[in-house]
Design an enzyme around this catalytic site. Sequence first.
Site, mmCIF file in Angstrom:
data_model
loop_
_atom_site.group_PDB
_atom_site.id
_atom_site.type_symbol
_atom_site.label_atom_id
_atom_site.label_comp_id
_atom_site.label_asym_id
_atom_site.label_seq_id
_atom_site.Cartn_x
_atom_site.Cartn_y
_atom_site.Cartn_z
ATOM 1 N N ASN A 122 3.239 -10.834 -3.515
ATOM 2 C CA ASN A 122 2.759 -9.449 -3.556
ATOM 3 C C ASN A 122 2.716 -9.015 -5.017
ATOM 4 O OD1 ASN A 122 2.379 -6.714 -3.383
ATOM 5 N ND2 ASN A 122 4.048 -6.322 -1.953
ATOM 6 N N HIS A 137 -0.870 0.568 4.382
ATOM 7 C CA HIS A 137 0.372 0.151 5.081
ATOM 8 C C HIS A 137 0.068 -0.520 6.418
ATOM 9 C CE1 HIS A 137 2.474 3.811 3.002
ATOM 10 N NE2 HIS A 137 2.669 2.731 2.281
ATOM 11 N N GLU A 155 6.810 -6.687 6.270
ATOM 12 C CA GLU A 155 5.419 -7.008 5.941
ATOM 13 C C GLU A 155 5.273 -8.476 5.525
ATOM 14 O OE1 GLU A 155 3.725 -3.191 3.796
ATOM 15 O OE2 GLU A 155 5.891 -3.246 3.726
ATOM 16 N N ARG A 194 3.564 11.685 -4.390
ATOM 17 C CA ARG A 194 2.172 12.037 -4.071
ATOM 18 C C ARG A 194 2.109 13.313 -3.240
ATOM 19 N NH1 ARG A 194 0.990 6.363 -1.741
ATOM 20 N NH2 ARG A 194 1.139 5.085 -3.606
ATOM 21 N N ARG A 251 -0.500 -10.566 -0.344
ATOM 22 C CA ARG A 251 -0.789 -9.209 0.086
ATOM 23 C C ARG A 251 -1.942 -8.702 -0.778
ATOM 24 N NH1 ARG A 251 1.900 -3.645 -1.639
ATOM 25 N NH2 ARG A 251 0.805 -2.354 -0.134
#
Length: 398
Positions: free
Chosen positions: A7, A181, A385, A242, A92
């Site tokens: 990743n 996600h 993940e 965010r 990823r």
Amino acid sequence: MKVLVINCGSSSLKYQVLDMTNETLLAKGLVERIGMAGSVLKHEKTNVEEKFIQETPMKDHKDAIANVMNAITDSIYGVVKSMDEIGAVGHRVVHAGEKYATSVVIDNKVIAALEECVELAPLHNPPNLLGIAACQELMPGTPEVAVFDTAFHQTMPPESYIYAIPYEYYTKYGIRRYGFHGTSHKYVAERAADMLGVNIADLKLITCHLGNGASVSAIKRGKCIDTSMGFTPLAGLAMGTRAGSIDPAIISFIADKEDLTADEVLGILNKKSGMLGISGISSDFRDIADAIADGNVRAELALKVFAHRVRYYIGAYIAEMNGVDAIVFTAGVGENDVDTRDVICSELGNLGIKLDLVKNKVRGKETVISRDDSKVAILLIPTNEELVIARDTYELTK
Ligand code: AMP
């Protein structure tokens, strides 16, 4: 077969080595400060307490991956004798636009397609592509697979992903909701079905991936039908830094008042907003909790805004799916933050959602946290993940 999962971020790289004969994690690690002073690799072999830490200059992702290869073949901390034992590499990749709805074996056509998606994810896809190129150079002949954050959301119907702006912006520029996600939402949805002992095709699920980045998805019969992130990961929930969804007119208003460009305002909405922006203290929910305990009113407000937005999506998705069987909490906050789960779930009793305050006092464990009389199951499921990436990689290359 052993699979290396990679990743790549712009200056960091996370990796895991898994043995897919029994889906066990053999080793994991992190490279930080790639291309900067102080590059460092931290490697952990499963069941070995001592970490292998290597501080050495790494000017780019190729140097980083070369060091990862050294670590995983190391005579003491390594988990393979040679890289020949690594059957495939799973990457990823953040954005596949509308090009891929499932994981794919990487070839030149895939790379060209991902390059076309760079304008959709200018911060994320370039380092993902650098990681792919570096592996191709350093491990020629080892198959590589791309697993996309956006893929799981490709099942959304047009009414979920089309923005109410001139339609030609969608056809000309691909402006639509993509969602992110996806790997995590897919993993926890499948685990939820297993935990409940019900076929996923018979379930309506709302999955809440609440970490530093956060999103909620509506999953009906195993397919994502809506998700809170949008064209970019800035939309939806309030997050660590965010803003989540805001009235878009605010952007030009702030730009005007503060003499900033639209890009600079977007920088603020990405990096200085959310929990950090409201509380003025931190993006980390542990710091927010400490501040609330000290009586900090803005920290309390930040948590309330966060919970309000999660509840807002839960309500919306119950309406969209005409009901819900289970709500899943995952990721850093969802898995660990007892109080935040409590605040989110309070006052949802009339919707049949009843959190068990005792069962909820748990962290990072796969378990049911709803009351026995709750119509809707509430589940805590740690996400994984990397396992999804390794599984897809194994399935496509075995
Ligand atoms: P993630 O992005 O999934 O790695 O989640 C990271 C966030 O999870 C951190 O910024 C914290 O806000 C939150 N977090 C991690 N551990 C805890 C904890 N024990 N209690 C509350 N929040 C936590």
